[in-house]
Scaffold this motif. Structure first.
Motif, PDB file in Angstrom:
ATOM      1  N   SER A 254       3.968   8.712  -7.579  1.00  0.00           N
ATOM      2  CA  SER A 254       3.020   9.743  -7.983  1.00  0.00           C
ATOM      3  C   SER A 254       3.633  10.569  -9.102  1.00  0.00           C
ATOM      4  O   SER A 254       4.668  10.212  -9.656  1.00  0.00           O
ATOM      5  CB  SER A 254       2.686  10.626  -6.785  1.00  0.00           C
ATOM      6  OG  SER A 254       3.877  11.098  -6.215  1.00  0.00           O
TER       7      SER A 254
ATOM      8  N   GLY B 268       1.362   3.964  -3.100  1.00  0.00           N
ATOM      9  CA  GLY B 268       0.967   5.354  -2.910  1.00  0.00           C
ATOM     10  C   GLY B 268       2.086   6.323  -3.211  1.00  0.00           C
ATOM     11  O   GLY B 268       1.852   7.429  -3.672  1.00  0.00           O
TER      12      GLY B 268
ATOM     13  N   ALA C  44       0.836  -1.197   0.000  1.00  0.00           N
ATOM     14  CA  ALA C  44       0.000   0.000   0.000  1.00  0.00           C
ATOM     15  C   ALA C  44       0.875   1.252   0.000  1.00  0.00           C
ATOM     16  O   ALA C  44       0.648   2.190  -0.761  1.00  0.00           O
ATOM     17  CB  ALA C  44      -0.915  -0.007   1.207  1.00  0.00           C
ATOM     18  N   ALA C  45       1.896   1.237   0.836  1.00  0.00           N
ATOM     19  CA  ALA C  45       2.721   2.425   0.988  1.00  0.00           C
ATOM     20  C   ALA C  45       3.491   2.736  -0.290  1.00  0.00           C
ATOM     21  O   ALA C  45       3.516   3.867  -0.752  1.00  0.00           O
ATOM     22  CB  ALA C  45       3.682   2.236   2.152  1.00  0.00           C
TER      23      ALA C  45
END
Lengths: 737, 341
Positions: free
Chosen positions: B23, B20, B16-17
């Motif tokens: 970007s 994320g 998840a980290a």
């Protein structure tokens, strides 16, 4: 008594702050979000697990930043007493303990652990190397800190302090914490920075070496060389304080004690310098009296002498600062001069004193508080002034510019800046104390409850002639300076090419109609909107903090009230330059890391201008009879309801005064701002100084002129609104004679 | 970011980290040139590549201090602009990363040799030579001869007509001091500074202030970098630029990549772009008349031609070191600034 019983077991305020605490700990990012919290980019970049954006609870759950964990206990404890009565001693004790321990731990971990692990060697010695680090706290931490604070104050109130009034105790607690954080903490940090050596240790020797520097205290000017900056600043500030007080008194006398017809015009004239951005006056002086100035050339041609650079240095600074600060002295003095009771003067005349004797022995001594205040203001403003010394200083160095260049110049010596700032602060605080000592405990009260229908006597003739002459000369000079400023904004290149043009206004403020609506293509728009935005955010907050403080000071009694008053008024005596330096030193590193943001600008404005809000609030609140509060309280309202429903509506003039003052100051302030602006948050004044440094005078002056008109509009708006609230009151006697 | 920590943590969280963290491409630029130039560079790079630029403008001294303070957790990626000394010092203290750009073939010799002296950790993007400018109107009005050499400024007829910055607060003035020491030798160099002191009407705080004062007619002569004098002349002020006959010192505006940059790939892109002729041509839009390091970049007709100026062999390493700097400044403070004028 139904309501009374329910009130004791449900505590809406308590529940609110407990929920707020949990929100802060479990939902909001614990650390500061670098790209800006309100852009919400963090929501999509790994929140809530990413270390940079995670709330405190998520960090602990992942086994990181375990030093945050003890705060969970402090946050959970109040849940146990929710069902208890307020009068139950356990209720108070639990709240006080959890609030105090939670708040204390939050601060301790913030200072103890920084970007390189433990901040103190003894912590490393005790617990070994931490192997982890943390950055500045964010909204999560801020909300949690407030929650702990208000849990604590509710505990104190539950123990019966100030009649168990939660609002008042919380307000006191809140004001103490924010003033402590944003006034005392930075100053303390600056004091320690003055002792830091190059390798990060502390030493008294380094302070002494920088403090006893010959550049600071040298007395070379007595034998032809140069004096130290400290002497220069002190000498200049005393001269400016005396001159501006004297001139302010002259104008105040003309307005109140003469048959002068154009008093309104005179008053308008005195508002101008207050709303004038810095440097503008200095620039106008250079273009008139500089080596190639129009007046200098004219006089040199007339007398056939070589033009000189006489303006640069003490003479120029003295003229510019006196021009800028006389109106402030005037505004302080006019109230006092008007306030001297005519009955006393009439009594003196009845006792056969002539006009001159009356003036010298009755009126003048009664004006002492005003004179002292005016001098103090001029003194402090001159010490803090940054713009004028920068353009007019020549080789006459003063503390404020020296501080700036110690930080941004090639030396990059924060320690030296801190030492210089300490000297500056020592001067202004001494003046602050000296003023209080000089006024002493004598009574200057002349306005009593009894009606006083007397009329001020006119000035004695021997006084009125020089007073009028001075006022006329100085007033005329001010008018000429402002005409020159306006002229400078509409010529091509002032002093070189005097063709009339609007191009500077176009460069600064042009707009284009694009496909997607209006395009703000002018160079000044960015800083203009930032300034308006920051000023508009800061103004209501300043008014709020100021008025709540004023309310506490006039309406409540509590232990340590004197210290509280001194603390809240202290920032009045701290020059902007010192605020700027100390904010950089204090808020550049965790736990509070806000340099380069808009927040730091807003905060600096709040605490720079708060004393004015407090003063305005105190002045109007002491006019409201206390029986109003009492009747509201008797009818069952609590003190928050009383404050909001009864007092606040009656304070409209004070609120508006505080609003406009802080708005105007935010648009013209430079001394603190110059240290705190960033590329993203550039303010109008620092943009203007940039233009001035680039020799882009036309643009700088055009921008300043626009700002003057914007602020005139703001002040005019205030006059209209405040004027309305005064309708129905007896008009004041004017000494028309 | 501590990526290794994620692998140690629960695997789900790690996915998840890291998902994320991926970007939009961005770049944090520390800029030490003049404000409008910095803005223009940042915006033009955004337009050229679509990479978001977060630009902070601070003086080169401040930026150096910031990079040093952030060494354990670098926040910046590229440091562009500003005089070479702090860049060299950063290279010396291992705060910046070496990089060999494919653009090197287009660069001037002085730029490459500066890079070589710093182990490829910094590179020259522009250069400017020291000199002075005078106000032609004032010179004529005072019936003064036209100065052409450094030593001309010592003549008694120029008393009260010369302005320079204070070496304590301005890098430009320190370069002047170091230049005199290298040009005439230390003893004679200080004799020159003492002689000059007698003619100085004001030591300004900022480096380019003297020529601006000359432009407005507030002083006759201002000692500055020549490109600053050119900018005033181009703005319409009656300024004539002088390249002193004895030869003169110069600065090399530099660029470095910060060690441990979070966006290294974007940093390399910016680095290559900033060395291109197109990027260096932007300088003319903001009246920055330094000599660009790309041989194909345009130079303004009003810019000083470096090849026609006698440049000394400026020892950036020695005179950029903080010990030498402190020693010279202290000597200047004690022996020169205290003299009566």
């Amino acid at each position: 008594m139904r309501t009374a019983t329910t009130e004791q077991t449900t505590h809406p305020v308590l529940i609110f702050w407990i929920i707020a605490g949990w929100v802060g700990f479990c939902i909001l990012p614990w650390y500061g979000v670098e790209d800006g919290f309100f852009r919400f980019g963090w929501l999509f970049e790994g929140y809530p697990f990413d270390e940079d954006y995670a709330p405190g609870a998520f960090l602990i759950a992942q086994g990181r930043k375990l030093w945050l964990a003890p705060m969970l206990l402090a946050l959970a404890a109040p849940l146990l007493v929710l069902k208890r009565r307020k009068t139950d001693p356990v209720f108070a004790v639990v709240l006080i303990l959890s609030g105090a321990l939670g708040f204390g731990w939050l601060i301790a971990q913030g200072f103890g652990i920084g970007i390189r692990g433990f901040n103190f060697a003894w912590l490393t010695a005790l617990f070994g190397d931490l192997g982890d680090r943390q950055f500045g706290m964010g909204y999560g931490a801020m909300i949690l800190a407030s929650a702990f604070l208000f849990l604590f104050t509710q505990g104190i109130a539950a123990r019966g302090a100030i009649n168990g009034d939660v609002f008042v105790v919380s307000a006191i607690g809140g004001v103490i914490v924010i003033v402590g954080t944003f006034v005392f903490f930075p100053i303390a940090k600056m004091l320690t920075a003055a002792f830091i050596t190059e390798d990060g240790g502390y030493s008294v020797g380094i302070f002494a070496a920088k403090f006893f520097d010959d550049r600071l205290w040298g007395l070379g000017c007595l034998w032809g060389a140069r004096c130290g900056v400290a002497w220069n600043s002190l000498f200049l500030a005393i001269l400016v304080g005396l001159l501006s007080t004297a001139l302010g008194l002259v104008f105040a006398l003309v307005v109140t004690r003469s048959g002068f017809r154009y008093k309104r015009a005179l008053r308008a004239l005195t508002v101008l310098p207050i709303i004038t951005p810095p440097f503008v006056i200095g620039l106008a002086l250079i273009l008139m009296f500089g080596l190639s100035g129009s007046v200098t050339r004219f006089v040199a041609d007339l007398l056939g002498v070589q033009p000189t650079r006489w303006l640069y240095g003490l003479p120029g600074l003295l003229i510019a600062q006196t021009l800028a600060f006389t109106p402030i002295a005037f505004l302080v003095l006019i109230g006092v001069v008007e306030g001297v009771s005519p009955s006393m003067e009439e009594a003196a005349q009845t006792l056969r004193a002539n006009k001159w004797q009356t003036f010298r022995t009755v009126s003048l001594p009664l004006m002492r508080p005003g004179l002292a205040n005016a001098f103090l203001l001029g003194f402090i403003e001159s010490m803090a002034d940054f713009g004028n010394p920068l353009v007019l200083g020549g080789n006459f160095d003063v503390l404020s510019t020296e501080i700036f260049f110690a930080i941004v110049g090639a030396q990059y010596d924060q320690g030296r800046a801190a030492v210089l700032a300490v000297v500056l602060l020592a001067f202004t605080l001494s003046a602050f104390y000296a003023q209080r000592a000089w006024l002493g405990k004598k009574s200057y009260t002349t306005v009593t409850g009894k009606g006083d229908a007397g009329v001020h006597p006119l000035m004695p003739r021997g006084l009125s002639i020089p007073v009028f002459a001075l006022a006329a000369i100085w007033g005329g000079f001010t008018v000429i300076v402002y005409i020159m400023i306006f002229y400078g904004s509409i010529v091509e290149l002032w002093g070189v090419n005097n063709t009339l043009t609007f191009k500077h206004y176009l460069t600064a403020f042009s707009v284009k109609l694009g496909d997607n609506g209006l395009l703000w293509t002018g160079a000044a728009w960015d800083s203009f909107w930032t300034t308006i935005y920051i000023a508009a955010v800061a103004a209501p907050l300043t008014a709020a903090v100021g008025l709540i403080t004023a309310y506490l000071l006039t309406r409540q009694t509590f232990a340590g009230k004197n210290a509280f008053e001194f603390g809240t008024m202290l920032s009045f005596a701290i020059p902007g330059t010192v605020i700027g330096v100390s904010y950089i030193l204090a808020f550049n590193v965790p736990p509070i890391e806000i340099t380069g943001t808009g927040i730091i600008l807003v905060i600096s404005f709040i605490f720079r201008n708060m004393p004015v809000g407090v003063r305005a609030g105190i002045a109007s609140m002491s006019q409201l009879d206390k029986s109003l509060d009492e009747s509201s309280l008797t009818l069952g309202a609590n003190s928050w309801q009383t404050f909001r429903r009864v007092i606040l509506p009656l304070l409209r003039p004070a609120i508006l005064a505080a609003l406009v003052y802080s708005f105007v100051r935010a648009m013209t302030a430079i001394s603190a701002v110059i240290f705190l602006v960033s590329a993203q948050y550039d303010m109008a004044t620092s943009y203007i100084i940039g233009r001035v440094e680039n020799n882009d005078y036309g643009l700088a002056i055009a921008y300043s002129t626009t700002l003057i008109f914007v602020m005139l509009a703001a002040v005019g708006l205030l006059q209209v609104v405040v004027g309305k609230t005064q309708i129905g009151r007896r008009t004041q006697f004017t000494a028309g004679g | 970011m501590n990526t290794f920590r994620y692998t140690l943590g629960v695997s789900l969280l790690a996915i998840a980290a890291s998902a994320g963290a991926a970007s939009a491409a961005k770049l944090t630029l520390y800029c030490s040139a003049q404000e409008d130039w910095c803005q223009l560079m940042a915006r033009s790079f955004e337009e050229a590549t679509g990479i978001d630029v977060n630009m902070t403008r601070k003086s080169s001294g401040e930026t150096f201090a910031q990079v040093k303070a952030e060494a354990s957790n670098p926040k910046g990626d590229v440091w562009w602009g500003g005089t070479g000394d702090p860049h060299l010092q950063a290279a010396e203290e291992d705060l910046t990363d070496p990089y060999i750009s494919p653009m090197r073939s287009e660069l001037q010799d002085w730029s490459i040799s500066q890079a070589a002296s710093a182990g490829d950790k910094t590179i020259g993007i522009y250069s400017g030579a020291l000199g002075y400018g005078y106000n032609t109107d004032l010179l004529a009005a005072n019936n003064l001869p036209e100065p052409a050499c450094w030593k001309d400024l010592l003549k008694p007829e120029y008393k009260g007509h010369v302005q320079m910055a204070n070496p304590n607060s301005s890098g430009t003035a320190y370069t002047t001091l170091a230049t005199m020491v290298q040009l005439f030798g230390e003893d004679e160099g200080f004799e020159f500074m003492k002689g000059l002191h007698a003619n100085i009407n004001q030591y300004t705080k900022s480096g380019s202030a003297p020529i601006k004062a000359a432009g407005r007619g507030e002083t006759t002569i201002g000692i500055v970098f020549m490109h600053d004098a050119v900018a005033q002349a181009v703005s319409g002020f009656p300024i004539k630029v002088v390249a002193p006959c004895e030869g003169t010192g110069y600065e090399i505006g530099s660029m470095s990549i910060i060690k441990g940059a979070r966006n290294l790939e974007e940093a390399h892109k910016f680095y290559d772009w900033a060395l291109s002729a197109d990027a260096q041509n932007l300088a003319l839009q903001v009246k920055a008349f330094q000599v660009p390091s790309n041989v194909n970049a345009e130079t303004s007709p009003s810019a000083p031609d470096l090849s026609s100026i006698k440049l000394i062999d400026y020892d950036f390493k020695l005179y950029g070191s903080s010990d030498e700097r402190k020693r010279l400044l202290q000597k200047w403070d004690e022996e020169v600034s205290t003299l009566p004028q």
